[in-house]
Each structure stands twice: as C-alpha cells, then as structure tokens.
Write a protein that holds these residues in place. Structure first.
Motif, short mmCIF file in Angstrom:
data_model
loop_
_atom_site.label_atom_id
_atom_site.label_comp_id
_atom_site.label_asym_id
_atom_site.label_seq_id
_atom_site.Cartn_x
_atom_site.Cartn_y
_atom_site.Cartn_z
N SER B 35 0.85 -1.18 0.00
CA SER B 35 0.00 0.00 0.00
C SER B 35 0.89 1.24 0.00
O SER B 35 2.06 1.17 0.37
CB SER B 35 -0.95 0.01 1.21
OG SER B 35 -0.25 -0.19 2.42
N TYR B 37 0.94 5.62 0.80
CA TYR B 37 0.30 6.68 1.56
C TYR B 37 0.94 8.02 1.22
O TYR B 37 2.15 8.11 1.01
CB TYR B 37 0.43 6.41 3.07
CG TYR B 37 -0.12 5.06 3.44
CD1 TYR B 37 0.68 3.93 3.36
CD2 TYR B 37 -1.45 4.91 3.80
CE1 TYR B 37 0.16 2.67 3.65
CE2 TYR B 37 -1.97 3.66 4.09
CZ TYR B 37 -1.16 2.54 4.00
OH TYR B 37 -1.67 1.30 4.27
N GLN B 39 1.47 11.89 2.66
CA GLN B 39 1.38 12.73 3.84
C GLN B 39 1.74 14.16 3.46
O GLN B 39 2.91 14.49 3.27
CB GLN B 39 2.28 12.23 4.97
CG GLN B 39 2.07 12.99 6.28
CD GLN B 39 2.86 12.41 7.44
OE1 GLN B 39 3.95 11.89 7.27
NE2 GLN B 39 2.31 12.53 8.66
N ALA B 44 -2.10 14.22 8.65
CA ALA B 44 -2.02 12.77 8.81
C ALA B 44 -1.85 12.10 7.45
O ALA B 44 -2.22 12.68 6.41
CB ALA B 44 -3.28 12.25 9.49
N PRO B 45 -1.30 10.91 7.42
CA PRO B 45 -1.19 10.18 6.14
C PRO B 45 -2.57 9.89 5.54
O PRO B 45 -3.59 9.89 6.25
CB PRO B 45 -0.48 8.87 6.54
CG PRO B 45 0.19 9.18 7.83
CD PRO B 45 -0.70 10.17 8.52
N LEU B 47 -4.42 7.19 2.52
CA LEU B 47 -4.25 6.03 1.65
C LEU B 47 -4.39 6.42 0.18
O LEU B 47 -5.38 7.03 -0.21
CB LEU B 47 -5.29 4.96 2.00
CG LEU B 47 -5.31 3.70 1.13
CD1 LEU B 47 -4.02 2.90 1.32
CD2 LEU B 47 -6.53 2.86 1.46
N TYR B 88 4.88 7.21 1.40
CA TYR B 88 5.36 6.03 2.10
C TYR B 88 4.76 4.76 1.50
O TYR B 88 3.56 4.72 1.20
CB TYR B 88 4.95 6.08 3.57
CG TYR B 88 5.58 7.19 4.36
CD1 TYR B 88 4.94 8.43 4.46
CD2 TYR B 88 6.80 7.02 5.01
CE1 TYR B 88 5.51 9.47 5.19
CE2 TYR B 88 7.37 8.05 5.74
CZ TYR B 88 6.72 9.27 5.82
OH TYR B 88 7.30 10.29 6.55
N THR B 91 3.80 -2.62 3.88
CA THR B 91 3.35 -3.97 3.63
C THR B 91 3.54 -4.80 4.90
O THR B 91 4.06 -4.31 5.89
CB THR B 91 4.12 -4.62 2.46
OG1 THR B 91 3.53 -5.89 2.14
CG2 THR B 91 5.59 -4.84 2.82
N TRP B 92 3.10 -6.03 4.85
CA TRP B 92 3.29 -6.95 5.97
C TRP B 92 4.60 -7.72 5.74
O TRP B 92 4.91 -8.10 4.62
CB TRP B 92 2.13 -7.94 6.02
CG TRP B 92 2.23 -8.98 7.09
CD1 TRP B 92 2.47 -10.32 6.93
CD2 TRP B 92 2.07 -8.78 8.50
NE1 TRP B 92 2.47 -10.95 8.14
CE2 TRP B 92 2.22 -10.04 9.12
CE3 TRP B 92 1.81 -7.67 9.30
CZ2 TRP B 92 2.13 -10.20 10.51
CZ3 TRP B 92 1.71 -7.82 10.67
CH2 TRP B 92 1.87 -9.07 11.27
N ALA B 98 5.15 -8.20 11.31
CA ALA B 98 5.02 -6.77 11.58
C ALA B 98 4.65 -6.03 10.31
O ALA B 98 5.01 -6.45 9.20
CB ALA B 98 6.34 -6.21 12.12
N LEU B 99 3.93 -4.93 10.48
CA LEU B 99 3.72 -4.02 9.37
C LEU B 99 5.01 -3.21 9.22
O LEU B 99 5.54 -2.68 10.21
CB LEU B 99 2.56 -3.07 9.64
CG LEU B 99 1.15 -3.66 9.48
CD1 LEU B 99 0.10 -2.64 9.88
CD2 LEU B 99 0.91 -4.13 8.05
N PHE B 101 7.28 -0.26 6.89
CA PHE B 101 7.14 0.89 6.00
C PHE B 101 8.50 1.35 5.51
O PHE B 101 9.54 1.08 6.13
CB PHE B 101 6.45 2.03 6.74
CG PHE B 101 4.97 1.84 6.85
CD1 PHE B 101 4.44 0.88 7.69
CD2 PHE B 101 4.11 2.59 6.08
CE1 PHE B 101 3.08 0.66 7.76
CE2 PHE B 101 2.73 2.40 6.15
CZ PHE B 101 2.22 1.43 6.99
N GLY B 103 11.10 4.51 4.50
CA GLY B 103 11.44 5.73 5.22
C GLY B 103 10.79 6.98 4.66
O GLY B 103 10.89 8.05 5.26
#
Lengths: 124, 110
Positions: B35, B37, B39, B44-45, B47, B88, B91-92, B98-99, B101, B103
């Motif tokens: 996914s 995002y 910002q 806030a971010p 989708l 950003y 993914t999983w 853990a999710l 991301f 940088g």
C-alpha cells in the motif's frame, strides 16, 4: 463521516506511563481492526501495533521496539481503541496516530483511515 | 533504518510524471500486498493505493501502483504543486510478523 480522534497525549517523564484513546464514529467499530502508528519529529511513519477485529480472532501484534511495554486494547461497546504505554523512553516522543486496519487475508493489510494524531513528549 | 527502502527525495516539474520506488525482500513485498500513503505537510497520512495497484474511492487515476518481484512503484502523472508531500510504502513482513514501511520519499514539484 468516518472519524478517529486521538486523545491523552501530553508531556510525561521517562519511566512513567500514559494511555492514549482513540474515539471513533461513522462506522461499525466491531467490523474493523485498529492500528497505532507514531512519527517522531522529522522522521517517517513507525508502526506501533494493531488489534484485529473479534471476527479475525482479535489478534494483537506489536512492533519489536514497544513489545512488552505497550498494550493495545479495544472496547467494541464504546467504539474506542486504546494504547497503554508503560516504561516510556525519550525515544517514544512522537505524534501518535490511531488508524483503521483493513485485513483481507494472509499478507493483505492496509490502513484506510487515519486520525489527526496526538503528541506525546517524554522528558528525561 | 527502515525494512523497506525508498529514495529520500524526488523532484519533477508540474505536468510531468514521477515514479517513487520501494524495495524490499521476499518476506515482505515479494509475497504480500503493498500500500502507498501520501502525507501532506503537517497532516495525517492518507491512503493512495492498496493491494499493490488498487485506488480507493476518491483517489484520482493520476496515481497508480505496480509491483515486480521484491520492488513496488508508485506513479504520479500530471504533477501538481498540491502533490508535494511525503510518500510512504507499506506492507506486511511475514518473517517479522510486523507491518513495515519505507522511510518515505519527499516529492518536490518544481
């Protein structure tokens, strides 16, 4: 309108505890997972953890950096998600975002709604 | 240090196209959905893309996502000054449970 509103942020001394709340509206809370993120000043997004909906087992996962110190919970009767933070460190200083988690199956996660965030400052 | 790697910054002129890359491994991008995002400054971010290449309702088709192997790409066409933001990827990670991301990539529209 879907809304997520964080509260409970503030200034706290290192070693102390703080609990953040995420009050939601505009959707059926019990049908969704919830996740917390943070963003230190000038830094990128940092996942804190999530709690899945009851229908997905209510599974809770945490980032390694907060495991054992932070606890995520949810109250489907009040549509509120919470983040309890213990043994806070100065490195935990950040804007904390509550978000709505979408889990569509193995390896398929994304965040479709974000709150505006609440600031947590941990002083030494 | 982020699990997913993104270039810190990209720039392009208004009206042009830009691509933002996100590199990972078989434990994350290679086998899970990506996914993206946006910002905007001091917000806030939001989708932009989910499931590698799907756009939520309300996201213009100027934004697109693709994936090949262990890398994913966000494309933005018809750049506007309002697209200036941090982007950003996420993914999983099946190994970390853990999710994860990237940088973030700061887009400047010159």
């Amino acid at each position: 309108e879907v809304q997520l509103v964080e509260s409970g942020g503030g200034l706290v001394q290192a070693g102390r505890s703080l609990t953040l709340s995420c009050t939601t509206s505009g959707f059926t809370f019990g049908d969704y997972g919830m996740s917390w993120f943070r963003q230190a000043p000038g830094k990128g997004l940092d996942w804190v953890g999530f709690i899945k909906k009851r229908g997905h087992g209510g599974t809770i996962e945490y980032a390694a950096s907060v495991k054992g110190r932070f606890t995520i919970s949810r109250d489907d009767s009040t549509s509120i998600a919470s983040l309890q933070m213990n043994s806070l460190k100065t490195d935990d200083t950040a804007v904390y975002y509550c978000s709505r988690l979408r889990f569509l199956g193995a390896g398929d996660y994304y965040i479709d709604v974000w709150g505006k965030g609440t600031t947590v400052t941990v002083s030494s | 240090q982020s699990v997913l790697t993104q270039l810190p910054s990209v720039s392009a002129a208004p009206g042009q196209k830009v691509t933002i890359s996100c590199s990972g491994s078989t434990s994350n991008i290679g086998n899970n959905d990506v996914s993206w995002y946006q910002q905007l400054p001091q917000t806030a971010p939001k989708l932009l893309i989910y499931d590698d290449n799907k756009r939520p309702s309300g996201i213009p088709d100027r934004f697109s996502g693709s994936k090949s192997g262990t890398s994913a790409t966000l494309g933005i066409t018809g750049l506007q000054t309002g697209d200036e933001a941090d982007y950003y990827c996420g993914t999983w990670d099946s190994s970390l449970s853990a999710l994860v991301f990237g940088g973030g990539t700061k887009l400047t529209v010159l």
